[in-house]
Design a protein around this motif. Structure first.
Motif, mmCIF file in Angstrom:
data_model
loop_
_atom_site.group_PDB
_atom_site.id
_atom_site.type_symbol
_atom_site.label_atom_id
_atom_site.label_comp_id
_atom_site.label_asym_id
_atom_site.label_seq_id
_atom_site.Cartn_x
_atom_site.Cartn_y
_atom_site.Cartn_z
ATOM 1 N N GLY A 45 -26.407 -5.825 3.665
ATOM 2 C CA GLY A 45 -27.381 -6.685 2.996
ATOM 3 C C GLY A 45 -28.656 -5.972 2.666
ATOM 4 O O GLY A 45 -29.458 -6.449 1.891
ATOM 5 N N GLY A 46 -28.881 -4.787 3.234
ATOM 6 C CA GLY A 46 -30.082 -4.031 2.890
ATOM 7 C C GLY A 46 -31.331 -4.690 3.416
ATOM 8 O O GLY A 46 -31.320 -5.440 4.387
ATOM 9 N N GLY A 47 -32.470 -4.437 2.730
ATOM 10 C CA GLY A 47 -33.753 -4.975 3.160
ATOM 11 C C GLY A 47 -34.685 -3.838 3.495
ATOM 12 O O GLY A 47 -34.308 -2.657 3.525
ATOM 13 N N PRO A 48 -35.950 -4.152 3.739
ATOM 14 C CA PRO A 48 -36.929 -3.117 4.081
ATOM 15 C C PRO A 48 -36.491 -2.322 5.299
ATOM 16 O O PRO A 48 -35.963 -2.897 6.264
ATOM 17 C CB PRO A 48 -38.198 -3.934 4.364
ATOM 18 N N PRO A 49 -36.727 -1.018 5.316
ATOM 19 C CA PRO A 49 -36.267 -0.176 6.423
ATOM 20 C C PRO A 49 -36.814 -0.600 7.778
ATOM 21 O O PRO A 49 -36.125 -0.461 8.791
ATOM 22 C CB PRO A 49 -36.781 1.222 6.032
ATOM 23 N N PHE A 50 -38.065 -1.117 7.813
ATOM 24 C CA PHE A 50 -38.652 -1.433 9.116
ATOM 25 C C PHE A 50 -37.935 -2.585 9.811
ATOM 26 O O PHE A 50 -38.033 -2.744 11.021
ATOM 27 C CB PHE A 50 -40.143 -1.757 8.978
ATOM 28 N N LEU A 51 -37.194 -3.400 9.042
ATOM 29 C CA LEU A 51 -36.468 -4.503 9.663
ATOM 30 C C LEU A 51 -35.338 -3.994 10.555
ATOM 31 O O LEU A 51 -34.945 -4.670 11.509
ATOM 32 C CB LEU A 51 -35.908 -5.445 8.592
ATOM 33 N N SER A 52 -34.807 -2.822 10.251
ATOM 34 C CA SER A 52 -33.732 -2.275 11.085
ATOM 35 C C SER A 52 -34.234 -1.940 12.483
ATOM 36 O O SER A 52 -33.452 -1.916 13.441
ATOM 37 C CB SER A 52 -33.140 -1.030 10.426
ATOM 38 N N SER A 53 -35.547 -1.690 12.618
ATOM 39 C CA SER A 53 -36.109 -1.396 13.941
ATOM 40 C C SER A 53 -36.018 -2.595 14.861
ATOM 41 O O SER A 53 -35.934 -2.447 16.082
ATOM 42 C CB SER A 53 -37.570 -0.949 13.799
ATOM 43 N N ILE A 54 -36.026 -3.798 14.273
ATOM 44 C CA ILE A 54 -35.954 -5.015 15.083
ATOM 45 C C ILE A 54 -34.615 -5.105 15.797
ATOM 46 O O ILE A 54 -34.542 -5.520 16.954
ATOM 47 C CB ILE A 54 -36.201 -6.255 14.207
ATOM 48 N N THR A 55 -33.545 -4.720 15.118
ATOM 49 C CA THR A 55 -32.220 -4.801 15.745
ATOM 50 C C THR A 55 -32.100 -3.830 16.909
ATOM 51 O O THR A 55 -31.327 -4.074 17.836
ATOM 52 C CB THR A 55 -31.119 -4.508 14.710
ATOM 53 N N GLU A 56 -32.864 -2.746 16.879
ATOM 54 C CA GLU A 56 -32.835 -1.774 17.955
ATOM 55 C C GLU A 56 -33.748 -2.157 19.110
ATOM 56 O O GLU A 56 -33.497 -1.792 20.260
ATOM 57 C CB GLU A 56 -33.240 -0.398 17.415
ATOM 58 N N ASN A 57 -34.828 -2.882 18.796
ATOM 59 C CA ASN A 57 -35.780 -3.288 19.832
ATOM 60 C C ASN A 57 -36.465 -4.568 19.378
ATOM 61 O O ASN A 57 -37.231 -4.558 18.410
ATOM 62 C CB ASN A 57 -36.813 -2.183 20.074
ATOM 63 N N GLY A 58 -36.203 -5.663 20.076
ATOM 64 C CA GLY A 58 -36.741 -6.959 19.679
ATOM 65 C C GLY A 58 -38.252 -7.056 19.763
ATOM 66 O O GLY A 58 -38.848 -7.974 19.180
ATOM 67 N N LEU A 59 -38.896 -6.121 20.445
ATOM 68 C CA LEU A 59 -40.351 -6.162 20.557
ATOM 69 C C LEU A 59 -41.039 -5.901 19.214
ATOM 70 O O LEU A 59 -42.215 -6.213 19.049
ATOM 71 C CB LEU A 59 -40.824 -5.133 21.586
#
Length: 269
Positions: A45-59
């Motif tokens: 689905g793509g999206g801004p790159p910084f959103l992928s950081s959320i999946t790695e760390n919910g903080l």
């Protein structure tokens, strides 16, 4: 002190205040749920790159939510509260009764402003705390990688969240002072709310125009998103100081204008 306690109590008992706080809480909730659902989707689905950081760390949800809320949602709610400070009392016919007591006009203005500033703090805390909570509920949490590439533990991240909260609260103090001044110009609170919120948008538009670069350092929104120094190791508080100084200037100027207008205003309601 009694007047201040009464002001803050009335402010946070209003359904409108709770509705705005709920809307702000929805920002991190929607971000976290959207990222969670998209991460479960095998098609990506793509999206801004910084959103992928959320999946790695919910903080990271808290920081992302703040970045999304600062340009529009927070100024909008602050504009509503600040624009209602004096005009709201005038429209309800309670302003003259507040001034009958030995409160004094300057004391009333100070109390109203402190109430608006308190809302700025609570609104920012709502975004941060809900972001941390929903991030921890939906994603794994652990040490946080900062913009500088260094890693800090949960305790170090909590300190930076507190500093971010203070930074954003200070950022909104100038807008609150502008709203207070506008509120003294009218007895129609909706007009003062709209004018304050529109000014927040206009300031950001002007700040994005390179042709008006000479004006950018004087805009109250100039440092709203300039908090990268708080997400590095070591911490850099340079932008925090510049931001605080700029907002203090707006508070002083528009606070004086508000008092100048309010001190000479005939209170008929």
């Amino acid at each position: 002190m009694a007047l201040l306690v009464s002001e803050i109590t009335v402010l946070f008992r209003r359904r409108r205040t709770w509705a705005m706080l709920a809307a702000l809480a929805a920002v991190p909730l929607l971000i976290a749920v959207a990222v969670r659902l998209s991460s479960d989707d095998e098609s990506g689905g793509g999206g801004p790159p910084f959103l992928s950081s959320i999946t790695e760390n919910g903080l990271f949800v808290a920081i992302t939510a703040l970045t999304v809320a600062i340009p529009l949602f927070l100024p909008l709610t602050v504009g509503v509260v600040a624009g209602d400070t004096i005009a709201g009392e005038a429209s309800l016919g309670t302003l003259r009764y507040l001034l009958v007591a030995p409160a004094g006009r300057i004391r009333l203005l100070v109390v109203k402003y402190i109430g608006a500033a308190a809302f700025c703090l609570v609104a920012t805390l709502v975004v941060v705390l809900v972001g941390v909570a929903i991030g921890a509920a939906l994603f794994p949490i652990g040490p946080v990688t900062l913009l500088s590439g260094d890693t800090v533990g949960v305790g170090g991240y909590a300190l930076r969240c507190l500093l971010l909260t203070a930074y954003v609260t200070v950022s909104l103090c100038g807008l609150s002072a502008i709203g207070l001044f506008i509120s003294t110009l009218t007895t129609v609170p909706v007009g003062a709310m709209a004018a304050t919120s529109v000014l927040a948008v206009v300031a950001q538009i002007v700040g994005a125009l390179p042709q008006l670069a000479w004006l950018h350092p004087w805009l109250f929104s100039q440092y709203w998103l300039d908090f990268a120094g708080l997400l590095t190791e070591p911490l850099s508080l340079a932008s925090f100081g510049d931001n605080a100084l700029l907002q203090l200037g707006y508070v002083a100027v528009f606070g004086a204008l508000a008092y100048g207008r309010f001190a000479t205003k005939d209170i008929l309601s």
